[in-house]
Each structure stands twice: as structure tokens, then as C-alpha cells.
Motif scaffolding. Sequence first.
Motif, mmCIF file in Angstrom:
data_model
loop_
_atom_site.group_PDB
_atom_site.id
_atom_site.type_symbol
_atom_site.label_atom_id
_atom_site.label_comp_id
_atom_site.label_asym_id
_atom_site.label_seq_id
_atom_site.Cartn_x
_atom_site.Cartn_y
_atom_site.Cartn_z
ATOM 1 N N THR A 26 -2.318 14.360 -4.625
ATOM 2 C CA THR A 26 -2.348 14.211 -3.821
ATOM 3 C C THR A 26 -3.440 12.688 -4.138
ATOM 4 O O THR A 26 -4.561 13.312 -4.436
ATOM 5 N N GLN A 27 -2.617 11.800 -3.474
ATOM 6 C CA GLN A 27 -3.617 10.280 -4.380
ATOM 7 C C GLN A 27 -3.777 8.629 -2.689
ATOM 8 O O GLN A 27 -2.749 9.332 -1.756
ATOM 9 N N GLU A 28 -4.675 8.316 -2.486
ATOM 10 C CA GLU A 28 -4.817 7.630 -1.841
ATOM 11 C C GLU A 28 -4.081 6.917 -1.893
ATOM 12 O O GLU A 28 -3.638 5.402 -2.692
ATOM 13 N N LEU A 29 -2.868 6.609 -0.674
ATOM 14 C CA LEU A 29 -2.049 4.421 -0.621
ATOM 15 C C LEU A 29 -2.956 3.661 0.775
ATOM 16 O O LEU A 29 -3.619 4.810 1.579
ATOM 17 N N VAL A 30 -3.187 2.786 0.918
ATOM 18 C CA VAL A 30 -3.498 1.801 1.972
ATOM 19 C C VAL A 30 -2.894 0.945 2.649
ATOM 20 O O VAL A 30 -2.218 0.630 1.840
ATOM 21 N N VAL A 31 -2.571 1.431 3.561
ATOM 22 C CA VAL A 31 -1.636 0.226 4.202
ATOM 23 C C VAL A 31 -1.692 -0.722 5.393
ATOM 24 O O VAL A 31 -2.700 -0.102 5.761
ATOM 25 N N ASP A 32 -1.587 -1.775 5.095
ATOM 26 C CA ASP A 32 -2.231 -3.000 5.749
ATOM 27 C C ASP A 32 -0.745 -3.610 6.545
ATOM 28 O O ASP A 32 0.454 -3.400 5.968
ATOM 29 N N LEU A 33 -0.750 -3.595 7.580
ATOM 30 C CA LEU A 33 0.660 -3.694 8.923
ATOM 31 C C LEU A 33 0.110 -4.409 9.828
ATOM 32 O O LEU A 33 -0.408 -4.946 10.698
#
Length: 118
Positions: A26-33
Motif C-alpha cells: 500500500t502507498q499513500e495518496l493525497v486528495v484535495d477536493l
Amino acid sequence: MADSVLIEGLVVETVVGVYDWEREVTQELVVDLDMAWDNRAPGASDDVADALDYALVSERIGQCLKELRPKLLEHGAEVLAEVLQREFAVGWLRLTLRKPGAVPTARSVGVCIERGVR
């Protein structure tokens, strides 16, 4: 209408990437919305039932990305945008999906999409 609801820096751990080793971790994803939303009703009523529930939206983002396990950020962003527009009746959104550490000399890489009509 220029109102919106923001979610910034939402971190989701999921399987993401095209290389064999990436499909095993698993890896990090970063979401801006940024989602268009008429905030007049919740602003007047002070009632969460009138608002776009950003906690529920955040939970759905995590669930979607964990289930999807995208190879490409572009695919993750497209599917996520479609799900959010359909399930939360968001007419317009700007979504940024980042993968920190993907390029050693960059803080992160990512994609930004806008969907719908503001």
C-alpha cells in the motif's frame, strides 16, 4: 453560485501503481477536493442535514480508492469524480490526486481534474 466545500490533504492508503512491486504494497495518496455547493441553507439553519457532509464524503473517498486499487492516478481521479458527483449530487468539482514520493526528487506527483458545470 460560487460557494464550495473543501477537503484538503486527505490521506488514503491503498494499492496504486503499475509496477509489480506496487501491486503488493500500500502507498499513500493525497486528495484535495473543491466541490460546488450552495452553503446558504446550512449557513442559515446551522443544521448538518442541510450541508454537504464532508466527513461522509471523506469516508467514501477512502472506500472508493481502497476498492479501486488504481494503476494510474488518472483512472483513480476519473472514477472518484464520477462516484462523488453521482452519490452526493455535486454538480461541479475540482479534484487533485497526488502520490507523494513517486519521484524521488519531487515532493509528490499527481493529476488535477475538473468535472461538471459550476
